[in-house]
Motif scaffolding. Sequence first.
Motif, PDB file in Angstrom:
ATOM      1  N   HIS A  53      -4.654 -22.873 -23.252  1.00 55.68           N
ATOM      2  CA  HIS A  53      -5.746 -21.899 -23.332  1.00 55.68           C
ATOM      3  C   HIS A  53      -6.893 -22.281 -22.402  1.00 55.68           C
ATOM      4  O   HIS A  53      -7.426 -21.435 -21.682  1.00 55.68           O
TER       5      HIS A  53
ATOM      6  N   VAL B 252      -8.805 -14.890 -24.395  1.00 58.22           N
ATOM      7  CA  VAL B 252      -8.162 -16.138 -24.790  1.00 58.22           C
ATOM      8  C   VAL B 252      -8.836 -16.719 -26.035  1.00 58.22           C
ATOM      9  O   VAL B 252      -8.183 -17.120 -26.991  1.00 58.22           O
ATOM     10  N   LYS B 253     -10.154 -16.726 -26.022  1.00 59.35           N
ATOM     11  CA  LYS B 253     -10.866 -17.308 -27.165  1.00 59.35           C
ATOM     12  C   LYS B 253     -10.652 -16.491 -28.435  1.00 59.35           C
ATOM     13  O   LYS B 253     -10.583 -17.030 -29.532  1.00 59.35           O
TER      14      LYS B 253
ATOM     15  N   SER C  34      -0.937 -26.227 -27.049  1.00 61.11           N
ATOM     16  CA  SER C  34      -1.338 -24.869 -26.680  1.00 61.11           C
ATOM     17  C   SER C  34      -2.835 -24.780 -26.400  1.00 61.11           C
ATOM     18  O   SER C  34      -3.279 -23.914 -25.664  1.00 61.11           O
TER      19      SER C  34
ATOM     20  N   PHE D 102      -5.945 -15.503 -28.589  1.00 52.82           N
ATOM     21  CA  PHE D 102      -4.821 -16.423 -28.404  1.00 52.82           C
ATOM     22  C   PHE D 102      -4.760 -17.411 -29.562  1.00 52.82           C
ATOM     23  O   PHE D 102      -5.772 -17.948 -29.992  1.00 52.82           O
ATOM     24  N   VAL D 103      -3.535 -17.623 -30.035  1.00 55.19           N
ATOM     25  CA  VAL D 103      -3.345 -18.420 -31.237  1.00 55.19           C
ATOM     26  C   VAL D 103      -2.741 -19.772 -30.858  1.00 55.19           C
ATOM     27  O   VAL D 103      -1.826 -19.843 -30.042  1.00 55.19           O
ATOM     28  N   GLU D 104      -3.252 -20.816 -31.471  1.00 53.57           N
ATOM     29  CA  GLU D 104      -2.675 -22.131 -31.201  1.00 53.57           C
ATOM     30  C   GLU D 104      -1.429 -22.334 -32.046  1.00 53.57           C
ATOM     31  O   GLU D 104      -1.438 -22.100 -33.246  1.00 53.57           O
TER      32      GLU D 104
END
Lengths: 92, 477
Positions: B271, A75-76, B267, A79-81
Amino acid sequence: MKNKKGDSRFQIAHREALIGVGLVIFNFIWWFGFAYGLGHKDPSQYTYVLGLPAWFFYSCVVGLIVMVVLVTFIVKRYFVEVPLDDEGKVDE
Amino acid sequence: MNGQALFPMILMLIIMFGIGIWASRSIRSSTNFLQDYFLGGRSLGGFILAMTMTATYGSASSFIGGPGVAYTQGLGWVLLAMSQVATGYFVLMILGKKFSIMARRYEAVTLVDFLKERYQSKWVVLLSSFSIIVFLFSAMAAQWIGGGRLIESLTGLSYTSALFIFAISVLVYVVIGGFRAVAVTDAVQGAIMFIGTLILLIAVMIAGGGVSNIINDLYTENPNLITPFGAAGDLSPAFVSSFWILVGVGVVALPQIAVRAMSYKDSKSMHRAIIIGTIVVGFIMLNMHLIGVFARPILPGIDVPDKVMPLIALETMPAWLAGIVLAAPMAAIMSTVDSLLLLVSSSVVKDVYLNYIRPNASPKKIKTMSIGVTAILGIIVFLFALDPPDLIIWLNLFAFGGLEAAFIWPIVMGLYWKKGNKYGALASMIVGIGSYIVFDWLKIQPFGMHVVVLPVLLSFVTYVCVSLLKQPAMKAS
């Protein structure tokens, strides 16, 4: 341009969904492999780690730790915001 | 003794009321009542989101029923329960950003809103609302029974009065506070579950003379208890693995879980929730079921599995501490019930009433209806729960399986497969629910897997085939 943006958000979403599927498959194999790989023999021949039967220790206890570390890392790292609201009208 | 054990619980109830009142104030000033009452204004942060998902999911089945079965079956049942770790990350990753983006675009407040916009079909809406109301209603009844039982065994009150106390406590904060109250109380309850199970696990380990000692006692009593195969050796790998569908990945399709995937703020919250959720779900599931197994050598011969958890807490700890720890299952039940209640209510009000009975109801009317329906539903469930069936876990799992078979493909394929259409969705729902009920009744379980597996596969095939077959027809309309 707006359309393009909608598309790229969905590309990210699709990729992350696939990562989710990959993680579950990995999780399942780890869980299944240790549980039945080590657990199928006769209980009198079990080895123990921290008092728990080895199959259980590796499958459930270590398995959980591995998943937590893996999920956190992925996730860190990957994963993209993205914004969740459509800015203005977005046509499909 | 019971007075001391009760005090922490009463304290917990007072906190819940407080949260309900706090949340009702932000609803009173709301400009978009429906979105605020049923979805908390899409403002959840990462921690609350993770906790409300975990707490909604970790219900009476896992907290009262689960340790009870683990007590009977041994480590094999803990292994089975660990399939639920997947829910911590899988649900949010799969529904993830896409569901949330689409829900905002559609202005969806419920899962059915999403299906309605995606498929544009009255029948999809009616069938899905109907199945949500029926299945979740029965799941809810099971949970209320769990709550009543727990208070009964703690206080010695009659089941009816215990249930009454439980019902009133939940109803008040849900009815006045809506989703925000539910989510925030869930976070508090989730924290109680996390800490409560940890304390109890440690207490049980000490009472049993250490892990090695306990495992040794179990081995002496019945070697099967420490194998993955259950006390009678009948938990087959296929059966246990099939729970990865029922309580693992299939959870994506549970409306009370899916609706949370449209409630978060941004988002970044999502996360964080993925990471926190995985830790919390895994930790709670592992500890709680281990408690059930470890309780066996300490308190042998409990024949009502649902009572294992309360009895072992009272046995191994001073009463006041037992009270704190037993607030955990109580919290688990309440946090599931509150979500279900609100979800069924949203389905009645938003999906049925506003869609088909009175589409242009005034805001004031909508508000009265929402609060009124929530209260009335609560009272009906209470009446149902007065005459309870035994072992709650199976009742609960029946509702889960039915909803999963119905919704998994219309949601997942609806998000990720453009060609999916209303015919596919409708057929897949009918086949999913229908085959689940029939197979459950006829006990059709290929390779000894759980009943849910085949209906989920069948509904997938149906979704794809019917969608493809009906492609041209959709263009014509």
